[in-house]
Design an enzyme around this catalytic site. Structure first.
Site, PDB file in Angstrom:
ATOM      1  N   LYS A   1      10.512  -3.180   9.762  1.00 24.64           N
ATOM      2  CA  LYS A   1      11.885  -3.412  10.445  1.00 24.64           C
ATOM      3  C   LYS A   1      12.346  -2.165  11.182  1.00 24.64           C
ATOM      4  O   LYS A   1      13.688  -2.022  11.568  1.00 24.64           O
ATOM      5  CB  LYS A   1      12.982  -3.779   9.387  1.00 24.64           C
ATOM      6  CG  LYS A   1      12.701  -4.894   8.377  1.00 24.64           C
ATOM      7  CD  LYS A   1      11.788  -6.124   8.952  1.00 24.64           C
ATOM      8  CE  LYS A   1      12.617  -6.949   9.969  1.00 24.64           C
ATOM      9  NZ  LYS A   1      11.829  -7.914  10.485  1.00 24.64           N
TER      10      LYS A   1
ATOM     11  N   SER B   1      18.412  -4.866   8.179  1.00 21.84           N
ATOM     12  CA  SER B   1      17.231  -5.914   8.695  1.00 21.84           C
ATOM     13  C   SER B   1      16.388  -6.478   7.760  1.00 21.84           C
ATOM     14  O   SER B   1      15.951  -7.696   7.749  1.00 21.84           O
ATOM     15  CB  SER B   1      16.643  -4.945   9.778  1.00 21.84           C
ATOM     16  OG  SER B   1      15.736  -5.859  10.608  1.00 21.84           O
TER      17      SER B   1
ATOM     18  N   HIS C   1       1.905  -0.446   8.611  1.00 16.43           N
ATOM     19  CA  HIS C   1       2.804  -0.047   7.907  1.00 16.43           C
ATOM     20  C   HIS C   1       2.309   0.971   6.625  1.00 16.43           C
ATOM     21  O   HIS C   1       3.008   1.101   5.800  1.00 16.43           O
ATOM     22  CB  HIS C   1       3.267  -1.264   7.102  1.00 16.43           C
ATOM     23  CG  HIS C   1       4.380  -2.271   8.266  1.00 16.43           C
ATOM     24  ND1 HIS C   1       4.971  -1.610   9.400  1.00 16.43           N
ATOM     25  CD2 HIS C   1       4.364  -3.611   8.059  1.00 16.43           C
ATOM     26  CE1 HIS C   1       5.625  -2.898   9.628  1.00 16.43           C
ATOM     27  NE2 HIS C   1       5.142  -3.714   9.149  1.00 16.43           N
TER      28      HIS C   1
END
Ligand code: A3P
Length: 311
Positions: A68, A153, A123
């Site tokens: 995010k 988010s 990530h």
């Protein structure tokens, strides 16, 4: 065509639109090295493969983020820089296939035989990143975002997916986020792990807020880092076609291709607001102070607030 290879050659045996035939959609997580990863498209094997087996090449370009923080935006910027502003791949191939996650179950199939330069997303925290990266000249662009906006988010994203742990109460989610008991681990650990390497010539730090404030300057900075010399028309194309509204309307980046089995499409969109400061609509003063306190404690060595205009 991508790098002279037919698009079919880049696919895994099972095309993404048929993933639902093999995937069990669950909100469970897999735990790898003490960190939670969503069970969808992450397994101990795929994470282990990414960390220990994946062979990084000198020409590879990695888009690394805590979730995010602008991952999808950067996937599109890199795609269009790579194509010198040509829109064909950006309009024809889903982002998760063009700039795939190395740690996901699809990483090996998408990436192993792909011609260079490969664009790769991750990530992963720095200590779980492919080991072979550190012996190459490959480049990492690490994008950060104000953790308060990341929290909001991620909270909203969990509400619209059917494959992420969902906490409906924001106060509860905030407390879990602060503790770092969320997917991909603590924001503080993720960012500080990568920031420790910020002075390496192969790592470029970007911020979501900086990209919002100066999209063209940000694209130029990325081009310079990658040694890509694009003319003005190509730069214009990258900037225009990666705006929030363009990406929100591009089926290949907006995740509308994922069926209702994966997403509550009616509840909201992946491209939600695309602004900075939305946390003010969610955080109480106490919640904001709690995060500030932790920020001061954990990030004191990095001078981030001044540099990245986080308030
Ligand atoms: P919001 O939920 O705050 O709207 P990621 O791709 O890492 O999952 O990040 C998603 C977040 O980036 C979402 O934030 C999304 O709206 C925002 N985003 C994506 N592309 C953007 C763009 N071009 N401009 C601004 N925000 C963008």
């Amino acid at each position: 065509m991508q790098g002279g290879v037919d698009r079919q050659d880049l696919r895994v045996e099972i095309p993404p639109e048929k993933f639902h035939l093999i995937e069990v959609i669950t909100q469970e997580n897999v735990v790898y090295e003490g960190i939670k990863f969503p069970q969808i498209r992450n397994t101990v094997d795929s994470l282990n493969y990414a960390q220990h087996e994946f062979q990084v090449r000198d020409e590879d370009v990695f888009n690394v983020t805590y979730p995010k923080s602008g991952t999808t935006w950067m996937q599109e910027i890199l795609t269009l820089i790579n194509s010198k502003g040509d829109l064909s791949q950006h309009k024809l191939i889903p982002s998760w296939e063009r700039v795939p996650w190395v740690e996901q179950t699809t990483g090996r199939g998408f990436l192993e035989n792909r011609p260079s330069p490969r664009l790769i997303t991750s990530h992963l925290q720095a200590h779980l990143f492919p080991k072979s990266f550190f012996k190459t000249k490959a480049k990492v662009i690490y994008t950060m975002r104000n953790p308060k906006d990341v929290c909001v988010s991620l909270y909203n994203y969990c509400q619209i997916t059917k494959f992420l742990e969902c906490i409906e109460n924001f106060a509860e989610f905030h407390s879990v986020f602060i503790k770092g008991d969320v997917i991909y681990g603590s924001w503080f650990d993720h960012v500080s792990g990568w920031l420790k390497m910020k002075d390496q010539a192969t790592i470029l730090l970007m911020s979501y807020e900086g990209m919002l404030q100066d999209p063209r300057g940000s694209v130029l900075k990325i081009c310079k880092f990658l040694g890509r010399d694009l003319d003005d028309a190509a730069i214009d194309s990258v900037v225009e076609n990666t705006s929030f509204i363009k990406l929100k309307n591009n089926q290949m980046s907006n995740y509308s291709l994922l069926s209702d089995e994966y997403m509550h499409h009616k509840k909201g969109s992946f491209f939600r607001k695309g602004i900075s400061g939305d946390w003010k609509n969610y955080f109480t003063v106490a919640q904001s102070e709690q995060l500030d306190h932790l920020f001061q404690e954990k990030m004191k060595d990095f001078n981030l607030k001044e540099k990245f205009m986080w308030d």
